[in-house]
Design a protein around this motif. Structure first.
Motif, PDB file in Angstrom:
ATOM      1  N   ASP A  62      49.880  39.287  46.598  1.00  0.00           N
ATOM      2  CA  ASP A  62      51.109  39.373  47.386  1.00  0.00           C
ATOM      3  C   ASP A  62      51.256  40.735  48.071  1.00  0.00           C
ATOM      4  OD1 ASP A  62      53.141  37.383  45.080  1.00  0.00           O
ATOM      5  OD2 ASP A  62      51.807  36.798  46.727  1.00  0.00           O
ATOM      6  N   SER A  63      50.778  41.766  47.414  1.00  0.00           N
ATOM      7  CA  SER A  63      50.956  43.124  47.930  1.00  0.00           C
ATOM      8  C   SER A  63      50.167  43.386  49.209  1.00  0.00           C
ATOM      9  CB  SER A  63      50.555  44.150  46.869  1.00  0.00           C
ATOM     10  OG  SER A  63      49.204  43.957  46.486  1.00  0.00           O
ATOM     11  N   VAL A  64      49.188  42.538  49.517  1.00  0.00           N
ATOM     12  CA  VAL A  64      48.358  42.784  50.706  1.00  0.00           C
ATOM     13  C   VAL A  64      48.459  41.674  51.747  1.00  0.00           C
ATOM     14  CG1 VAL A  64      46.759  44.118  49.300  1.00  0.00           C
ATOM     15  CG2 VAL A  64      46.214  41.725  49.848  1.00  0.00           C
ATOM     16  N   LYS A  65      49.168  40.602  51.425  1.00  0.00           N
ATOM     17  CA  LYS A  65      49.299  39.486  52.374  1.00  0.00           C
ATOM     18  C   LYS A  65      49.890  39.964  53.689  1.00  0.00           C
ATOM     19  CE  LYS A  65      49.726  35.538  49.255  1.00  0.00           C
ATOM     20  NZ  LYS A  65      50.632  34.534  48.673  1.00  0.00           N
ATOM     21  N   GLY A  66      49.267  39.524  54.773  1.00  0.00           N
ATOM     22  CA  GLY A  66      49.740  39.904  56.092  1.00  0.00           C
ATOM     23  C   GLY A  66      49.172  41.221  56.584  1.00  0.00           C
ATOM     24  N   ARG A  67      48.534  41.978  55.689  1.00  0.00           N
ATOM     25  CA  ARG A  67      47.941  43.274  56.084  1.00  0.00           C
ATOM     26  C   ARG A  67      46.427  43.266  55.952  1.00  0.00           C
ATOM     27  NH1 ARG A  67      48.951  47.748  53.243  1.00  0.00           N
ATOM     28  NH2 ARG A  67      49.273  46.649  51.267  1.00  0.00           N
ATOM     29  N   PHE A  68      45.911  42.580  54.945  1.00  0.00           N
ATOM     30  CA  PHE A  68      44.469  42.547  54.687  1.00  0.00           C
ATOM     31  C   PHE A  68      43.920  41.171  55.042  1.00  0.00           C
ATOM     32  CE2 PHE A  68      44.226  45.933  51.060  1.00  0.00           C
ATOM     33  CZ  PHE A  68      44.929  46.823  51.852  1.00  0.00           C
ATOM     34  N   THR A  69      42.660  41.164  55.498  1.00  0.00           N
ATOM     35  CA  THR A  69      41.984  39.903  55.799  1.00  0.00           C
ATOM     36  C   THR A  69      40.580  39.943  55.225  1.00  0.00           C
ATOM     37  OG1 THR A  69      43.218  39.674  57.871  1.00  0.00           O
ATOM     38  CG2 THR A  69      41.242  38.329  57.612  1.00  0.00           C
ATOM     39  N   ILE A  70      40.242  38.929  54.437  1.00  0.00           N
ATOM     40  CA  ILE A  70      38.896  38.818  53.897  1.00  0.00           C
ATOM     41  C   ILE A  70      38.128  37.808  54.733  1.00  0.00           C
ATOM     42  CG2 ILE A  70      39.534  37.040  52.209  1.00  0.00           C
ATOM     43  CD1 ILE A  70      37.489  38.337  50.288  1.00  0.00           C
ATOM     44  N   SER A  71      36.870  38.118  54.999  1.00  0.00           N
ATOM     45  CA  SER A  71      36.016  37.206  55.747  1.00  0.00           C
ATOM     46  C   SER A  71      34.592  37.366  55.245  1.00  0.00           C
ATOM     47  CB  SER A  71      36.099  37.482  57.249  1.00  0.00           C
ATOM     48  OG  SER A  71      35.662  38.797  57.535  1.00  0.00           O
ATOM     49  N   ALA A  72      33.742  36.420  55.637  1.00  0.00           N
ATOM     50  CA  ALA A  72      32.362  36.450  55.151  1.00  0.00           C
ATOM     51  C   ALA A  72      31.425  35.910  56.204  1.00  0.00           C
ATOM     52  CB  ALA A  72      32.237  35.643  53.864  1.00  0.00           C
ATOM     53  N   ALA A  73      30.238  36.482  56.229  1.00  0.00           N
ATOM     54  CA  ALA A  73      29.197  36.019  57.144  1.00  0.00           C
ATOM     55  C   ALA A  73      27.849  36.320  56.523  1.00  0.00           C
ATOM     56  CB  ALA A  73      29.316  36.715  58.502  1.00  0.00           C
ATOM     57  N   ARG A  74      27.003  35.294  56.464  1.00  0.00           N
ATOM     58  CA  ARG A  74      25.670  35.419  55.865  1.00  0.00           C
ATOM     59  C   ARG A  74      25.819  35.978  54.459  1.00  0.00           C
ATOM     60  NH1 ARG A  74      21.296  37.521  60.131  1.00  0.00           N
ATOM     61  NH2 ARG A  74      19.967  36.656  58.512  1.00  0.00           N
ATOM     62  N   ASN A  75      25.252  37.154  54.172  1.00  0.00           N
ATOM     63  CA  ASN A  75      25.305  37.685  52.823  1.00  0.00           C
ATOM     64  C   ASN A  75      26.285  38.850  52.706  1.00  0.00           C
ATOM     65  OD1 ASN A  75      23.796  39.418  54.414  1.00  0.00           O
ATOM     66  ND2 ASN A  75      22.507  40.100  52.710  1.00  0.00           N
ATOM     67  N   THR A  76      27.243  38.909  53.589  1.00  0.00           N
ATOM     68  CA  THR A  76      28.178  40.029  53.633  1.00  0.00           C
ATOM     69  C   THR A  76      29.623  39.530  53.597  1.00  0.00           C
ATOM     70  OG1 THR A  76      26.593  41.304  54.947  1.00  0.00           O
ATOM     71  CG2 THR A  76      28.868  42.090  54.889  1.00  0.00           C
ATOM     72  N   VAL A  77      30.442  40.190  52.803  1.00  0.00           N
ATOM     73  CA  VAL A  77      31.872  39.912  52.791  1.00  0.00           C
ATOM     74  C   VAL A  77      32.605  41.155  53.269  1.00  0.00           C
ATOM     75  CG1 VAL A  77      32.175  40.583  50.379  1.00  0.00           C
ATOM     76  CG2 VAL A  77      33.785  39.007  51.433  1.00  0.00           C
ATOM     77  N   TYR A  78      33.647  40.947  54.043  1.00  0.00           N
ATOM     78  CA  TYR A  78      34.392  42.040  54.648  1.00  0.00           C
ATOM     79  C   TYR A  78      35.839  42.026  54.161  1.00  0.00           C
ATOM     80  CZ  TYR A  78      30.471  41.720  57.912  1.00  0.00           C
ATOM     81  OH  TYR A  78      29.216  41.663  58.462  1.00  0.00           O
ATOM     82  N   LEU A  79      36.446  43.194  54.179  1.00  0.00           N
ATOM     83  CA  LEU A  79      37.874  43.295  53.925  1.00  0.00           C
ATOM     84  C   LEU A  79      38.458  44.186  55.009  1.00  0.00           C
ATOM     85  CD1 LEU A  79      40.148  42.466  51.961  1.00  0.00           C
ATOM     86  CD2 LEU A  79      39.859  44.714  50.880  1.00  0.00           C
ATOM     87  N   GLN A  80      39.147  43.569  55.958  1.00  0.00           N
ATOM     88  CA  GLN A  80      39.828  44.320  57.002  1.00  0.00           C
ATOM     89  C   GLN A  80      41.203  44.706  56.483  1.00  0.00           C
ATOM     90  OE1 GLN A  80      38.775  45.299  60.171  1.00  0.00           O
ATOM     91  NE2 GLN A  80      40.707  46.432  60.196  1.00  0.00           N
ATOM     92  N   PRO A  86      50.090  54.442  51.263  1.00  0.00           N
ATOM     93  CA  PRO A  86      49.574  55.320  50.208  1.00  0.00           C
ATOM     94  C   PRO A  86      49.289  54.568  48.897  1.00  0.00           C
ATOM     95  CG  PRO A  86      51.313  56.427  51.390  1.00  0.00           C
ATOM     96  CD  PRO A  86      51.283  55.009  51.903  1.00  0.00           C
ATOM     97  N   GLU A  87      50.063  53.556  48.603  1.00  0.00           N
ATOM     98  CA  GLU A  87      49.835  52.804  47.366  1.00  0.00           C
ATOM     99  C   GLU A  87      48.591  51.930  47.413  1.00  0.00           C
ATOM    100  OE1 GLU A  87      52.648  52.936  49.206  1.00  0.00           O
ATOM    101  OE2 GLU A  87      53.681  50.980  49.210  1.00  0.00           O
ATOM    102  N   ASP A  88      47.925  51.860  48.553  1.00  0.00           N
ATOM    103  CA  ASP A  88      46.641  51.165  48.651  1.00  0.00           C
ATOM    104  C   ASP A  88      45.482  52.051  48.200  1.00  0.00           C
ATOM    105  OD1 ASP A  88      47.799  49.721  51.708  1.00  0.00           O
ATOM    106  OD2 ASP A  88      47.679  48.725  49.748  1.00  0.00           O
ATOM    107  N   THR A  89      45.777  53.313  47.935  1.00  0.00           N
ATOM    108  CA  THR A  89      44.734  54.235  47.490  1.00  0.00           C
ATOM    109  C   THR A  89      44.139  53.775  46.171  1.00  0.00           C
ATOM    110  OG1 THR A  89      45.725  56.130  48.619  1.00  0.00           O
ATOM    111  CG2 THR A  89      44.283  56.604  46.746  1.00  0.00           C
TER     112      THR A  89
END
Length: 125
Positions: A62-80, A86-89
């Motif tokens: 819940d703390s990251v919904k709307g701000r973070f996006t996870i995606s994947a392609a081939r053998n790589t996963v991303y987190l935008q 500051p609390e994401d540190t």
């Protein structure tokens, strides 16, 4: 031997963005799901996001919904990560599992068999 290698961490000001990457290296590896977790100093490891490879289904804390996006392609996963606070540190860890999970199950660290070494994300205020 399967290795998960994260990259993309760094120092950013509040409101900024970062994109983390996690590459699954080694022998041919097929995972059911991959996830991102984070751990801040003195705190427990926390679920951030997960993705089911074939279905593309995603789950977020819940703390990251709307701000973070996870995606994947081939053998790589991303987190935008956008609109960082500051609390994401934390140290962000990539994880992978070959076992089935869904909903809450994919947010539990014990569901994952492979873990990366982590990448530091620091958000300054």
């Amino acid at each position: 031997q399967v290795q998960l290698v994260e990259s993309g961490g760094g120092l950013v000001q509040a409101g900024g963005s970062l994109r983390l990457s996690c590459v699954a290296a080694g022998r041919t590896f097929s995972s059911y799901a991959m996830g991102w977790f984070r751990q801040a100093p003195g705190k427990e490891r926390q679920f951030v996001a997960a993705i089911i490879w074939r279905a593309g289904t995603t789950y977020y804390a819940d703390s990251v919904k709307g701000r973070f996006t996870i995606s994947a392609a081939r053998n790589t996963v991303y987190l935008q990560m956008n609109t960082l606070k500051p609390e994401d540190t934390a140290v962000y860890y990539c994880a992978a599992t070959q076992r089935y999970c869904s909903d809450y199950g994919c947010s539990v660290g014990g569901a994952y068999d492979y873990w990366g070494q982590g990448t530091q994300v620091t958000v300054s205020s």
